[in-house]
Design an enzyme around this catalytic site. Structure first.
Site, mmCIF file in Angstrom:
data_model
loop_
_atom_site.group_PDB
_atom_site.id
_atom_site.type_symbol
_atom_site.label_atom_id
_atom_site.label_comp_id
_atom_site.label_asym_id
_atom_site.label_seq_id
_atom_site.Cartn_x
_atom_site.Cartn_y
_atom_site.Cartn_z
ATOM 1 N N ASP A 123 0.879 -1.168 0.000
ATOM 2 C CA ASP A 123 0.000 0.000 0.000
ATOM 3 C C ASP A 123 0.919 1.222 0.000
ATOM 4 O O ASP A 123 1.555 1.528 1.005
ATOM 5 C CB ASP A 123 -0.922 0.016 1.233
ATOM 6 C CG ASP A 123 -2.075 1.000 1.027
ATOM 7 O OD1 ASP A 123 -1.962 1.855 0.132
ATOM 8 O OD2 ASP A 123 -3.083 0.912 1.751
ATOM 9 N N ILE A 125 0.375 4.412 -0.107
ATOM 10 C CA ILE A 125 -0.051 5.323 0.968
ATOM 11 C C ILE A 125 -1.315 4.755 1.572
ATOM 12 O O ILE A 125 -2.362 4.684 0.916
ATOM 13 C CB ILE A 125 -0.358 6.752 0.476
ATOM 14 C CG1 ILE A 125 0.946 7.475 0.146
ATOM 15 C CG2 ILE A 125 -1.088 7.550 1.568
ATOM 16 C CD1 ILE A 125 0.824 8.966 0.132
ATOM 17 N N THR A 128 -5.071 7.640 3.245
ATOM 18 C CA THR A 128 -4.967 8.841 2.392
ATOM 19 C C THR A 128 -5.661 10.048 3.038
ATOM 20 O O THR A 128 -5.203 11.172 2.903
ATOM 21 C CB THR A 128 -5.600 8.587 1.011
ATOM 22 O OG1 THR A 128 -6.899 8.080 1.197
ATOM 23 C CG2 THR A 128 -4.811 7.587 0.223
HETATM 24 P P1 AMP Z 1 -8.106 3.424 8.181
HETATM 25 O O1 AMP Z 1 -7.123 4.519 7.972
HETATM 26 O O2 AMP Z 1 -7.699 2.428 9.213
HETATM 27 O O3 AMP Z 1 -9.490 3.924 8.361
HETATM 28 O O4 AMP Z 1 -8.081 2.535 6.882
HETATM 29 C C1 AMP Z 1 -7.845 3.037 5.605
HETATM 30 C C2 AMP Z 1 -8.206 1.948 4.628
HETATM 31 O O5 AMP Z 1 -9.581 1.633 4.771
HETATM 32 C C3 AMP Z 1 -8.054 2.335 3.197
HETATM 33 O O6 AMP Z 1 -6.778 1.967 2.740
HETATM 34 C C4 AMP Z 1 -9.146 1.552 2.478
HETATM 35 O O7 AMP Z 1 -8.616 0.495 1.714
HETATM 36 C C5 AMP Z 1 -9.968 0.953 3.595
HETATM 37 N N1 AMP Z 1 -11.427 1.068 3.443
HETATM 38 C C6 AMP Z 1 -12.118 1.698 2.477
HETATM 39 N N2 AMP Z 1 -13.458 1.513 2.664
HETATM 40 C C7 AMP Z 1 -13.611 0.767 3.765
HETATM 41 C C8 AMP Z 1 -14.742 0.235 4.475
HETATM 42 N N3 AMP Z 1 -15.985 0.457 4.066
HETATM 43 N N4 AMP Z 1 -14.505 -0.518 5.575
HETATM 44 C C9 AMP Z 1 -13.243 -0.744 6.000
HETATM 45 N N5 AMP Z 1 -12.138 -0.273 5.369
HETATM 46 C C10 AMP Z 1 -12.310 0.469 4.274
HETATM 47 MG MG MG Z 2 -4.848 1.457 2.461
#
Ligand code: AMP
Ligand code: MG
Length: 326
Positions: A123, A125, A128
């Site tokens: 990944d 980044i 984001t």
């Molecule tokens: P976080 O910063 O822990 O909230 O996670 C970021 C990651 O959440 C991103 O890299 C996405 O791939 C992922 N993501 C996107 N949509 C969702 C979702 N509906 N439920 C859980 N993770 C998600």
């Molecule tokens: Mg991610």
């Protein structure tokens, strides 16, 4: 694999370079008043730049390994994106000499979707939204062999190195090797020290970490669980896999990721958990989904056989799983 193996050296060097690139772009661009909040160009430039650098370095050393990564160059090659491509190329060139934008695109496209016997998950980044807000984000790289994560590098360019000095030096690099432990370093790779999870024995001592974004995890269910377990300390909301890093170094005890009600059947991406999970495990933690199943990194880019994520210091895992059955 030992600490001096080419895999470890390459992954660390790639993480260090990508971390410096992302932080440079964030400081140069993301803080600018002229950029509207919705303007994602800094993250886009950093995403592509980070993926180009890491893919190029991995492919050079390990030409036969697949790299499962989030981006490809299709969008970047569109004529209306030429400025972004030009900027990404110029930033990459500060870290690795590059002859043309075409070359940057070709490095990005070393990434693929092929989950094979031995592959890297990247990944470029993670988090984001945190990157754009000036909060936490991470560059996450893991080696997966026969479905098991064997090496993880997690660069957190904006994470305080020492919890007791949250305004002090920023930028951490986490490294874990299967069977060999977890370590934290400065963002240059210096000052390597082993890290361990918290020794909390009672849920009432625990601190939970969770996503900032309500669409990524069910905050209400987490809150109910905290009440049920008499957890009184407030949850720490943080973007990205930096959550795994702060759990591995004992700063928090539990990382909860119950699927959000906005998308209850959401399947997690392997690159969002591969590096973080080995860092938590090798520091003494335990990582499963919310039903207690081990994470399955072999089913494809999506973790089809899992639901949500639970990370703990190990000691508290069963009691939290039981409470999650509510
Ligand atoms: P976080 O910063 O822990 O909230 O996670 C970021 C990651 O959440 C991103 O890299 C996405 O791939 C992922 N993501 C996107 N949509 C969702 C979702 N509906 N439920 C859980 N993770 C998600
Ligand atoms: Mg991610």
């Amino acid at each position: 694999m030992d600490q001096n193996s080419p895999e470890v050296m390459t992954a660390l060097q790639a993480g260090i370079k990508a971390s410096a690139l992302c932080e440079k772009i964030r400081v140069d661009l993301a803080g600018k008043e002229s950029l509207l909040k919705s303007d994602r160009s800094p993250v886009t430039i950093a995403d592509y730049g980070s993926q180009a650098i890491i893919c190029k370095m991995i492919r050079e050393q390990f030409p036969h390994d697949a790299i499962v990564a989030e981006e490809d160059s299709k969008e970047l090659r569109r004529p209306d994106r030429s400025k972004i491509l030009e900027q990404a190329t110029s930033y990459v060139n500060t870290f690795i000499p590059v002859s043309s934008s075409e070359e940057v695109c070709s490095w990005i496209d070393f990434g693929s979707n092929s989950v094979t016997d031995r592959f890297w998950a990247l990944d470029p980044i993670d988090g984001t939204k945190g990157f754009l807000r000036g909060d936490q984000y991470a560059i996450a790289l893991a080696l997966i062999e026969k479905g098991k994560v064997t090496l993880g590098v997690l660069a957190c360019p904006n994470l305080y190195a020492d919890v007791h000095h949250p305004l002090g030096e920023k930028g951490c690099l986490f490294l874990a090797l299967r069977g060999k432990g977890s370590f934290q370093m400065d963002n240059t790779g210096a000052n390597k020290r082993p890290i361990f999870v918290s020794k909390a024995k009672s849920p009432s001592e625990a601190i939970i970490t969770e996503s900032v974004e309500p669409d990524h995890a069910d905050h209400l269910t987490h809150q109910r669980l905290a009440q049920k377990l008499n957890i009184s300390k407030p949850s720490l909301r943080m973007d990205s896999q930096a959550k795994y890093g702060i759990l591995a170094r004992g700063e928090v005890t539990l990382y909860l990721r119950v699927p959000s009600s906005a998308d209850p059947v959401y399947k997690e991406n392997i690159w969002d958990h591969a590096a973080g999970s080995i860092i938590a495990e090798e520091a003494g933690g335990r990582v499963t989904d919310v039903l207690g199943r081990p994470l399955d990194f072999s089913s494809g880019i999506k973790m089809e056989n899992n639901r949500g994520i639970l990370v703990s210091n190990g000691i508290l895992h069963e009691v939290v799983l039981k409470a999650l059955e509510m």
